[in-house]
Design a protein around this motif. Structure first.
Motif, PDB file in Angstrom:
ATOM      1  N   UNK A   4       0.831  -1.199   0.000  1.00 16.11           N
ATOM      2  CA  UNK A   4       0.000   0.000   0.000  1.00 16.11           C
ATOM      3  C   UNK A   4       0.868   1.252   0.000  1.00 16.11           C
ATOM      4  N   UNK A   5       1.951   1.205   0.729  1.00 16.10           N
ATOM      5  CA  UNK A   5       2.878   2.331   0.736  1.00 16.10           C
ATOM      6  C   UNK A   5       3.504   2.480  -0.642  1.00 16.10           C
ATOM      7  N   UNK A   6       3.847   1.372  -1.271  1.00 15.31           N
ATOM      8  CA  UNK A   6       4.415   1.423  -2.617  1.00 15.31           C
ATOM      9  C   UNK A   6       3.435   1.995  -3.622  1.00 15.31           C
ATOM     10  N   UNK A  10       3.898   5.429  -5.728  1.00 11.52           N
ATOM     11  CA  UNK A  10       3.771   5.487  -7.190  1.00 11.52           C
ATOM     12  C   UNK A  10       2.720   6.502  -7.627  1.00 11.52           C
ATOM     13  N   UNK A  11       1.605   6.578  -6.905  1.00 11.59           N
ATOM     14  CA  UNK A  11       0.563   7.538  -7.242  1.00 11.59           C
ATOM     15  C   UNK A  11       1.026   8.974  -7.081  1.00 11.59           C
ATOM     16  N   UNK A  12       1.759   9.237  -6.014  1.00 11.65           N
ATOM     17  CA  UNK A  12       2.287  10.585  -5.794  1.00 11.65           C
ATOM     18  C   UNK A  12       3.300  10.931  -6.880  1.00 11.65           C
ATOM     19  N   UNK A  17       4.608  14.140 -11.717  1.00  8.73           N
ATOM     20  CA  UNK A  17       5.015  14.204 -13.125  1.00  8.73           C
ATOM     21  C   UNK A  17       3.966  14.947 -13.954  1.00  8.73           C
ATOM     22  N   UNK A  18       2.690  14.663 -13.691  1.00  7.31           N
ATOM     23  CA  UNK A  18       1.623  15.374 -14.399  1.00  7.31           C
ATOM     24  C   UNK A  18       1.666  16.868 -14.100  1.00  7.31           C
ATOM     25  N   UNK A  46       7.647  14.036   2.169  1.00  4.78           N
ATOM     26  CA  UNK A  46       6.646  12.983   2.333  1.00  4.78           C
ATOM     27  C   UNK A  46       7.133  11.663   1.744  1.00  4.78           C
ATOM     28  N   UNK A  47       7.735  11.700   0.577  1.00  4.70           N
ATOM     29  CA  UNK A  47       8.215  10.470  -0.057  1.00  4.70           C
ATOM     30  C   UNK A  47       9.349   9.832   0.740  1.00  4.70           C
TER      31      UNK A  47
END
Length: 78
Positions: A4-6, A10-12, A17-18, A46-47
């Protein structure tokens, strides 16, 4: 739990990038660069915290499993 952390990581990463790509095409983007830079720094922190939390979450899951196993053994003996 670490998957879930991964996924969150990835979503962040995709969202940032967007945002970067959208900032490139924005007219008068210099007005928003300060906020963009502050956001990038905050997201970087955060990352890093997410990366540091991953092993801890794995250890917590292992500890919960061991505790539940110990409780089952104790209830079987009692």
């Amino acid at each position: 739990m670490s998957y879930q952390i991964g996924d969150t990581y990835d979503g962040i990463d995709r969202a940032m990038r967007l945002l970067r790509d959208s900032m490139r095409g924005m007219p008068e983007r210099h007005r928003y660069m300060r906020q963009y830079d502050e956001l990038r720094r905050s997201v970087a922190v955060l990352l890093v915290l997410l990366e540091e939390a991953t092993p801890w979450m794995d250890e917590t899951r292992e500890a919960q499993r061991a505790t539940s196993s110990a409780k089952q053994l104790l209830s079987a003996v009692s």
